[in-house]
Design an enzyme around this catalytic site. Structure first.
Site, PDB file in Angstrom:
ATOM      1  N   ASP A   1      -0.032   7.200  -3.489  1.00 15.50           N
ATOM      2  CA  ASP A   1      -0.977   6.760  -4.255  1.00 15.50           C
ATOM      3  C   ASP A   1      -1.224   8.164  -5.421  1.00 15.50           C
ATOM      4  O   ASP A   1      -1.455   7.903  -6.330  1.00 15.50           O
ATOM      5  CB  ASP A   1      -2.489   6.722  -3.592  1.00 15.50           C
ATOM      6  CG  ASP A   1      -2.394   5.398  -3.138  1.00 15.50           C
ATOM      7  OD1 ASP A   1      -1.585   4.402  -3.335  1.00 15.50           O
ATOM      8  OD2 ASP A   1      -3.248   5.181  -2.212  1.00 15.50           O
TER       9      ASP A   1
ATOM     10  N   HIS B   1       0.762  -1.181  -0.077  1.00 17.32           N
ATOM     11  CA  HIS B   1      -0.046  -0.031  -0.074  1.00 17.32           C
ATOM     12  C   HIS B   1       0.875   1.418  -0.188  1.00 17.32           C
ATOM     13  O   HIS B   1       2.255   1.039   0.111  1.00 17.32           O
ATOM     14  CB  HIS B   1      -0.972  -0.026   1.300  1.00 17.32           C
ATOM     15  CG  HIS B   1      -2.206  -1.049   1.017  1.00 17.32           C
ATOM     16  ND1 HIS B   1      -3.136  -0.680   0.172  1.00 17.32           N
ATOM     17  CD2 HIS B   1      -2.573  -1.892   1.615  1.00 17.32           C
ATOM     18  CE1 HIS B   1      -3.814  -1.613   0.098  1.00 17.32           C
ATOM     19  NE2 HIS B   1      -3.766  -2.463   1.047  1.00 17.32           N
TER      20      HIS B   1
END
Length: 367
Positions: free
Chosen positions: A158, A128
């Site tokens: 991200d 992640h």
């Protein structure tokens, strides 16, 4: 026209996180984005709160069937861009890998979004945002000295190092394809993108102006003139008075201009004590008091707003930084363009479309 990407056709393979955000950016700029979802896929929360799906249309396809794969290939044949965020090899196993898609449409820009990249020792491992920015060296630079590194939400990996880098790559590849007539594959890895975002700091470290010791540099909260401070009402202000002329205005506003201790702005040995004294002064007034005294000056000041307050700030209101769609307040498309002004075409979650209608719309115009 509605945005600089008017006329660009994008296929987005539905996923989570940076892929949808990248495709939303393209839709915000006027691209016709069709999100391919699987039967039974549902948004994370209410449909009108799925902000990353705004401006898009949705096509439901069973990718486990040969008919579904054929439908996507038919769509790709007339597309300019494909965006996917699966692990390496997934699109190939579906029969939708770059080789197949580019054979069907040689002009296609095939954008791939992953955390670790399409190759490398970690390429097939799960991860992640926090893991990717950790590997880049940037997470280790964030936070207070003596405390663990502070996760910066998902903004750095991200969205900054991932989605925005892919959107930039897609824009570059579209420009190149307009000249060459050839598409290509973009391998956007969040580890690469986050490292690139850290270029300034690696450069400063290279000439001894940045320490690897967290919380000891002038931009990481160590300096008394570049940090956040708590006010008398428990709210916070952000001060970034780096340049000497701005620093002088800060000291004047704080009533510290005549204190000789503050004359040595760059003396790191004094920073902890000077920060304590600045904090003590700021704690004597409310945030509103400091806003009245400092906002709009060259002190480099701003109140620290929460997500309820930010849309109501006069500057954000004047620039329409936030918009409301279906009752949900959300950031407006950015950046601004003088001529091809972007606008959000569809609310999140709307509308669905069938393949036949879509293919008829995406047929190339007769010359």
């Amino acid at each position: 026209m509605s945005g600089p990407l008017e006329g660009i056709k994008v296929v987005e393979m539905a996923g989570i996180g940076p892929g949808p955000f990248c495709a939303m950016m393209l839709a915000d700029m006027g691209a016709d984005v069709v999100r391919v979802t699987r039967p039974g896929d549902a948004p994370f929360g209410p449909a009108n709160c799925d902000v990353n799906s705004r401006g898009k249309r949705t096509l439901v396809v069973d990718l486990k069937s040969s008919e579904g794969v054929a439908q996507v290939l038919a769509l790709i044949e007339n597309a300019d861009v494909l965006v996917e965020g699966f692990r390496p090899g997934v699109m190939e196993r579906l029969g939708l890998g770059p080789e197949v898609c580019l054979q069907r449409n040689p002009r296609l820009v095939f954008g791939r979004m992953t955390g670790w990249g399409q190759f490398g020792p970690l390429s097939h491992a799960a991860g992640h945002d926090l893991n990717y920015i950790a590997l880049s060296g940037m997470l280790g630079a964030m936070g207070r000295h003596g405390e663990p590194p502070a996760p910066p939400l998902n903004l750095v990996g991200d969205y900054g190092g991932g989605a925005m880098m892919l959107a930039f790559g897609i824009a570059c590849a579209l420009v190149e394809a307009s000249a060459s007539g050839q598409g290509q594959v973009i391998d956007a890895a969040m580890t690469d993108g986050t490292a690139l975002l850290g270029s300034l700091f690696y450069g400063m470290k290279g000439h001894g102006a940045w320490s690897a010791r967290r919380g000891s540099n002038f931009l990481d909260g160590s300096a008394h003139f570049y940090d956040t401070y708590e006010c008398a009402d428990g709210k916070y202000v952000a001060i970034g008075s780096i340049e000497p002329q701005f620093y002088a205005q800060l000291l004047e506003a704080l009533g510290l201009a005549d204190d000789p201790a503050f004359a040595r702005q760059q003396d790191k040995r004094q920073w902890p004590e000077l920060k304590r004294r600045v904090a003590a002064v700021i704690a004597t007034r409310t945030r509103a008091d400091w806003v009245a005294r400092m906002e709009g000056t060259d002190i480099c000041f701003a109140p620290v707003l929460d997500m309820d307050e930010a849309p109501l700030h006069p500057h954000n209101v004047a620039r329409r930084t936030f918009i409301e769609i279906d009752g949900v307040t959300q950031p407006a498309p950015a950046p601004r363009f003088s001529r091809t002004v972007p606008e959000v075409r569809h609310a999140p979650g709307q509308p669905h479309i069938d393949l036949a209608e879509l293919l008829s719309q995406w047929q190339p115009e007769a010359s």
